[in-house]
Scaffold this active site. Structure first.
Site, PDB file in Angstrom:
ATOM      1  N   MET A 121      12.274   9.528   0.581  1.00 51.49           N
ATOM      2  CA  MET A 121      12.562  10.960   0.674  1.00 51.49           C
ATOM      3  C   MET A 121      13.511  11.208   1.851  1.00 51.49           C
ATOM      4  SD  MET A 121       9.157  12.864  -0.665  1.00 51.49           S
ATOM      5  CE  MET A 121       8.191  12.765   0.812  1.00 51.49           C
ATOM      6  N   GLU A 157      13.048   2.941  10.979  1.00 53.33           N
ATOM      7  CA  GLU A 157      12.971   1.462  10.960  1.00 53.33           C
ATOM      8  C   GLU A 157      12.121   0.930   9.798  1.00 53.33           C
ATOM      9  OE1 GLU A 157      14.441  -0.834  12.944  1.00 53.33           O
ATOM     10  OE2 GLU A 157      15.520   0.741  14.014  1.00 53.33           O
ATOM     11  N   HIS A 182      11.875   2.209   6.749  1.00 55.15           N
ATOM     12  CA  HIS A 182      12.740   2.164   5.572  1.00 55.15           C
ATOM     13  C   HIS A 182      13.737   1.006   5.681  1.00 55.15           C
ATOM     14  CE1 HIS A 182      11.868   6.684   5.595  1.00 55.15           C
ATOM     15  NE2 HIS A 182      11.364   6.264   4.452  1.00 55.15           N
ATOM     16  N   GLY A 218       6.557   0.790   1.100  1.00 53.11           N
ATOM     17  CA  GLY A 218       5.876   0.466   2.350  1.00 53.11           C
ATOM     18  C   GLY A 218       4.362   0.397   2.193  1.00 53.11           C
ATOM     19  N   GLU A 219       3.769  -0.551   2.928  1.00 49.45           N
ATOM     20  CA  GLU A 219       2.303  -0.689   2.899  1.00 49.45           C
ATOM     21  C   GLU A 219       1.610   0.381   3.726  1.00 49.45           C
ATOM     22  OE1 GLU A 219       1.792  -4.749   4.143  1.00 49.45           O
ATOM     23  OE2 GLU A 219       2.262  -5.516   2.148  1.00 49.45           O
ATOM     24  N   ASP A 242       1.796   3.445   3.140  1.00 49.03           N
ATOM     25  CA  ASP A 242       1.246   4.285   2.069  1.00 49.03           C
ATOM     26  C   ASP A 242       0.487   3.369   1.100  1.00 49.03           C
ATOM     27  OD1 ASP A 242       2.479   6.931   2.759  1.00 49.03           O
ATOM     28  OD2 ASP A 242       4.283   5.732   2.614  1.00 49.03           O
ATOM     29  N   VAL A 291       5.949  -0.819   9.794  1.00 47.88           N
ATOM     30  CA  VAL A 291       6.700  -1.038  11.041  1.00 47.88           C
ATOM     31  C   VAL A 291       6.173  -0.030  12.062  1.00 47.88           C
ATOM     32  CG1 VAL A 291       8.993  -1.048  12.108  1.00 47.88           C
ATOM     33  CG2 VAL A 291       8.712  -1.859   9.758  1.00 47.88           C
ATOM     34  N   SER A 325       8.561   9.495   8.722  1.00 40.64           N
ATOM     35  CA  SER A 325       9.494  10.612   8.901  1.00 40.64           C
ATOM     36  C   SER A 325       8.764  11.791   9.530  1.00 40.64           C
ATOM     37  CB  SER A 325      10.082  11.024   7.556  1.00 40.64           C
ATOM     38  OG  SER A 325      10.670   9.899   6.930  1.00 40.64           O
ATOM     39  N   ARG A 326       7.468  11.917   9.233  1.00 42.32           N
ATOM     40  CA  ARG A 326       6.689  13.062   9.747  1.00 42.32           C
ATOM     41  C   ARG A 326       6.426  12.967  11.253  1.00 42.32           C
ATOM     42  NH1 ARG A 326       4.238  12.941   4.310  1.00 42.32           N
ATOM     43  NH2 ARG A 326       4.646  14.982   3.361  1.00 42.32           N
TER      44      ARG A 326
HETATM   45  O1  PAF Z   1       7.039   7.222  -0.163  1.00 40.24           O
HETATM   46  C1  PAF Z   1       7.883   8.099  -0.419  1.00 40.24           C
HETATM   47  O2  PAF Z   1       8.823   8.352   0.335  1.00 40.24           O
HETATM   48  C2  PAF Z   1       7.735   8.896  -1.695  1.00 40.24           C
HETATM   49  O3  PAF Z   1       6.397   9.147  -1.987  1.00 40.24           O
HETATM   50  C3  PAF Z   1       8.460   8.265  -2.911  1.00 40.24           C
HETATM   51  C4  PAF Z   1       7.873   6.916  -3.263  1.00 40.24           C
HETATM   52  C5  PAF Z   1       9.933   8.101  -2.591  1.00 40.24           C
HETATM   53  C6  PAF Z   1       8.331   9.181  -4.118  1.00 40.24           C
HETATM   54  O4  PAF Z   1       8.864  10.439  -3.892  1.00 40.24           O
END
Ligand code: PAF
Length: 281
Positions: free
Chosen positions: A30, A35, A37, A147-148, A150, A176, A186-187
């Site tokens: 999103m 880092e 990503h 990413g793990e 999530d 990371v 990002s939050r």
């Molecule tokens: O993890 C994220 O950034 C989002 O949930 C995803 C996988 C891009 C779906 O919108």
């Protein structure tokens, strides 16, 4: 690096890449790249010939009182970071392109979403599964990397890919962390400097839990009580959940008998942070 906003153009590009006999790696995001990503992009770059990054703040995975409008965005910086990471194409559709008028089809799983984040975010995983399905159909990757951090999202996507026979290899990228252990997100940009320091309590409580398990503690209740104590020592912290669960089913575990997922969702002020660790006895 190409920047593609039209889904037909993205599908055509992927088709052309496939016709050349090349493989496609895909990192859906999103945006507001950090880092974490970058490590997923690096993985994708190493695995396939052509690397696609998507940036789309997906409205269907946000509940009515969540941070969709406030979600941090910086397209210019994201494009610079993506170029430096060796991305071949960024797919950046808009809402209209992804959910046109009269949109009515959603992908929903029956079990995994009814745990952890899914309990306080009831539409979240339906939105994630739907948008990831659409992105997979447009980008048609061979491999996709998530990413793990999530953990539940990764479990949902693996299950969905298996159940619906997508034929895409799903790879998990390790979380990371900042030097004090806070998981990159990002939050994190929402946190005040004071809250930013306090947010390290999540990682501290995960490590304390591992120490307890290594010392022979088996009771989930005892481990979670210690975690709550550490987290609630932070002024303004509110625990959404602190759970020990089976990493495959996400069902709660009461006694540690093998690897157990410790998962946390904590609000520090108005910012909801998640983190997790698989505890090894
Ligand atoms: O993890 C994220 O950034 C989002 O949930 C995803 C996988 C891009 C779906 O919108």
């Amino acid at each position: 690096m190409e920047i593609i906003s039209d889904k037909a153009a993205m599908a055509a590009r992927s088709e052309a890449v496939r016709l050349e006999g090349k493989t496609i790696a895909f990192v859906p995001t999103m945006g507001y790249l950090h880092e974490g990503h970058l490590s997923l992009l690096k993985k994708g770059r190493s695995l396939c010939d052509y690397l696609v990054l998507s940036i789309f703040v997906n409205p269907t995975q946000f509940g009515p009182n969540e941070d969709l409008d406030a979600y941090p965005r910086d397209e210019e910086r994201d494009q610079k970071v993506a170029r430096e990471a060796g991305v071949d194409a960024i797919f950046m559709p808009n809402n209209e392109m992804m959910y046109g008028p009269n949109y009515q089809t959603y992908v929903a799983l029956e079990k995994l979403p009814y745990h952890l984040c899914g309990l306080s975010r009831p539409v979240h995983f339906r939105g994630v599964a739907t948008v990831v399905t659409k992105l997979f159909n447009i980008v048609r990757p061979h491999t996709a990397i998530f990413g793990e951090k999530d953990f539940q999202q990764l479990a949902v996507i693996r299950q969905m890919v298996k159940d619906l026979d997508f034929g895409i290899e799903i790879i998990g990228g390790p979380t990371v962390r900042e030097p004090d252990g806070l998981a990159m997100s990002s939050r994190n940009a929402y946190l005040t400097p004071e809250q930013r320091k306090d947010a390290a309590a999540l990682y501290k409580s995960l490590n304390q839990a591992q120490e307890m398990v290594s010392a022979g503690e088996k009771s989930a209740a005892a481990i979670l009580e210690k975690a709550s104590e550490t987290i609630l020592a932070v002024p303004g912290a509110e625990i959404d959940y602190a759970k020990l669960c089976d990493p495959a089913t996400l069902d709660d575990v009461e006694a540690i008998a093998g690897p157990a997922l410790m998962a946390l969702a904590v609000k520090i002020g108005a910012t909801r942070l998640i983190d997790n660790k698989v505890l090894e006895p």
